[in-house]
Design an enzyme around this catalytic site. Structure first.
Site, PDB file in Angstrom:
ATOM      1  N   ASP A   1      80.514   1.882   3.706  1.00 15.63           N
ATOM      2  CA  ASP A   1      80.568   0.619   4.457  1.00 15.63           C
ATOM      3  C   ASP A   1      79.627   0.664   5.652  1.00 15.63           C
ATOM      4  O   ASP A   1      78.860  -0.264   5.904  1.00 15.63           O
ATOM      5  CB  ASP A   1      81.999   0.351   4.949  1.00 15.63           C
TER       6      ASP A   1
ATOM      7  N   THR B   1      85.407  -7.012   4.214  1.00 16.12           N
ATOM      8  CA  THR B   1      86.102  -7.464   2.990  1.00 16.12           C
ATOM      9  C   THR B   1      87.525  -7.912   3.300  1.00 16.12           C
ATOM     10  O   THR B   1      88.010  -8.870   2.713  1.00 16.12           O
ATOM     11  CB  THR B   1      86.140  -6.328   1.944  1.00 16.12           C
ATOM     12  N   THR B   2      88.196  -7.215   4.237  1.00 18.76           N
ATOM     13  CA  THR B   2      89.563  -7.623   4.599  1.00 18.76           C
ATOM     14  C   THR B   2      89.519  -8.899   5.433  1.00 18.76           C
ATOM     15  O   THR B   2      90.291  -9.833   5.191  1.00 18.76           O
ATOM     16  CB  THR B   2      90.256  -6.495   5.398  1.00 18.76           C
TER      17      THR B   2
ATOM     18  N   ASP C   1      90.525  -0.056   2.661  1.00 17.94           N
ATOM     19  CA  ASP C   1      89.353  -0.885   2.374  1.00 17.94           C
ATOM     20  C   ASP C   1      89.791  -2.079   1.511  1.00 17.94           C
ATOM     21  O   ASP C   1      90.287  -1.887   0.398  1.00 17.94           O
ATOM     22  CB  ASP C   1      88.299  -0.040   1.653  1.00 17.94           C
TER      23      ASP C   1
END
Length: 535
Positions: free
Chosen positions: A392, A99-100, A66
């Site tokens: 998520d 997020t990545t 994550d």
């Protein structure tokens, strides 16, 4: 005099540091690109995991892919890198996923900007081109979005597909069908409120990931007091945050001097009477269950047992807050006016066994949306990562229920946006066209990295994907299970429009902000003064 004025003058305090122009820009680019390279390998369904070791005595091991968790855990000194870390945190808070992607896209934009600046193109020209490109990409994404919220069956299928796509890049990828059904069922119970506080996740070691299940009720990982009823029906619950130890004399450093043991006994009796009076005030509320955030000592516990009231102690703050939410009660600290206190209600409280632990189960709570997801797993790291993955998926689903538009994943949306931006660059005169081209190239890097992480020939796959989009096959994307270009609509690889839009906007804004920097000033470090009065 002229020679004196040419000497460099430092206006900063001794120890302060300044980086100017090219040096500052290079330092920013290097920091941001390094952060992108750090999380790049975790992107996509075949992304790799990272092990994070925390220092200190109680060093813990976290295994995760994550982006937000990795970036939160690392200490960073570079200011531009900090901007990207903060951006990934905002992405996590705002939509829960991507997020990545947002970090990698911002880093790729800055990688392209570095090449343009080397060609002597001014940062403001690059920013102007990027802004037009962002707007064009955003419009293309909006046009490509599909809204099935009017058709319940198709919307349910959309939600399941989004959950599967979100989980496919996580630890839960092998059990994504099981967990996507769990997540969708939990979010649909919220009836559109999007209040994820009502979904409680409990982690219990043992069993395997597939033993995880959704419980329609509320589970509290605490114990019921001694000799108190273990099962109650039609319960009135008083939720409190109050001291239930014997009220000690609270004046610091005070002493009580007595001349006999009888006097000590009198003081103890007075304290007991005080506690008995407090318990009587609580019982006047007409309750049969008392839940306290703080400890309940032996004497009040005994009084509750005699009155046939179930007392649960030390339900930590999150537990008490969530209980108040789901049972419809309010947290109380004073008990003088029972008529003003709002009690919680539920149909049944009983003890249930999960693994080797006894938990308290509340069913038929006032807030029908409440539910608990019990996660099982072989090790603490697996259960922790499963919780992050599920969080998520729940966040993305809750966002999709509010904003029901969806777009296709697998690099399809990025290619679609890149094509529109390239078309715009071809029509634009001047240097801004070069900036737009670089924006399109950065967008195309996302499917390239996804293919690289899976061990496929990214150059070949991305070239095929680009050709497919040129032929207006707008649902084409990467099929990472077979290493080919496939139809995302047929495969059901769907993502939330909200997540994709947020990735695009956040990454372009952060990259633009870093590109504007031409000076970095570091304050002088604070001097350490020796401590002449050690305690």
């Amino acid at each position: 005099m002229a020679s004196l004025s040419m000497a460099p003058v430092s206006i900063f305090r001794h120890g302060a540091d300044e980086e100017k122009a090219e040096t500052a820009r290079l330092s920013s680019f290097i920091g941001a690109i390094a952060i992108g390279d750090l999380v790049k390998s975790t992107l996509g369904p075949k992304g790799m995991d990272k092990i994070l070791l925390s220092g200190g005595k109680n060093s813990s091991v976290t295994v995760t892919n994550d982006g937000a968790t990795i970036l939160k855990a690392i200490g960073i000194d570079n200011p531009a890198a900090k901007v990207l870390v903060d951006m990934s945190k905002v992405q996590d808070d705002e939509v829960g996923d991507g997020t990545t992607s947002v970090t990698v896209l911002a880093a790729e934009l800055l990688r392209e900007a570095e090449l343009l600046i080397a060609k002597k193109i001014h940062p403001q020209t690059i920013i102007s081109g990027w802004r037009q490109a962002t707007q064009a990409a955003r419009d293309a994404l909006r046009e490509a979005a599909v809204d099935n919220s009017n058709d319940d069956a198709r919307f349910q299928e959309d939600l399941l597909n989004i959950a599967r796509t979100t989980l496919s890049s996580k630890l839960l990828t092998h059990h994504k069908d099981h967990f996507s059904h769990l997540a969708v069922k939990a979010v649909m119970r919220l009836k559109g409120s999007g209040n994820l506080e009502a979904i409680h996740v409990i982690k219990k070691l043992g069993g395997s990931l597939t033993d995880s299940y959704l419980d329609e009720g509320f589970l509290l990982d605490k114990k019921i007091g001694v000799n108190q009823p273990k099962r109650l029906e039609n319960v009135n619950i008083l939720i409190a945050n109050t001291g239930m130890d014997t009220d000690k004399i609270k004046i610091f450093g005070s002493r009580v001097r007595v001349d006999s043991m009888a006097k000590v006994a009198e003081i103890e009796l007075a304290e007991k009477e005080k506690m008995k009076e407090k318990v009587d005030r609580i019982l006047k509320h007409g309750i049969n269950c008392f839940i306290n955030r703080q400890l309940i000592y032996n004497y009040p516990e005994q009084l509750f047992a005699q009155a046939g009231v179930m007392a649960i102690e030390h339900a930590d703050f999150a537990g008490v807050e969530r209980l108040a939410l789901v049972t419809g009660g309010e947290i109380t600290s004073t008990f003088d006016h029972p008529e003003l206190v709002k009690l919680g209600h539920c149909k049944l409280i009983e003890e249930v066994m999960i693994g080797e632990d006894l938990l308290i189960h509340f069913s038929g709570v006032d807030m029908g949306e409440a539910c608990t997801i019990v996660l099982r797993g072989a090790t603490q790291q697996i259960v922790d990562e499963a919780e992050r993955s599920l969080h998520d998926a729940l966040c993305v689903l809750a966002q999709t229920v509010k904003e029901p538009r969806t777009v296709y994943g697998g690099g399809c949306s990025e290619m679609l946006m890149a094509k529109v931006v390239t078309d715009l660059a071809n029509k634009t005169p001047g240097k801004e066209a070069v900036a737009m081209e670089s924006f399109a190239k950065a967008l195309r890097m996302l499917p390239t990295i996804i293919a690289d992480n899976a061990g496929y020939d990214s150059a070949d796959l991305v070239a095929q994907l680009r050709a497919a989009h040129q032929e207006n096959k707008t649902t084409s994307g990467l099929n990472m299970s077979e290493g080919t270009v496939g139809d995302m609509a047929e495969m059901g690889i769907t993502e939330s429009f909200q997540v994709k839009r947020q990735v695009l906007l956040s990454a372009s804004e952060a990259a633009e902000m870093i590109l504007r920097v031409d000076d970095i000033i570091k304050a002088a470090p604070r001097k350490r003064v020796p401590d002449h009065h050690p305690c």
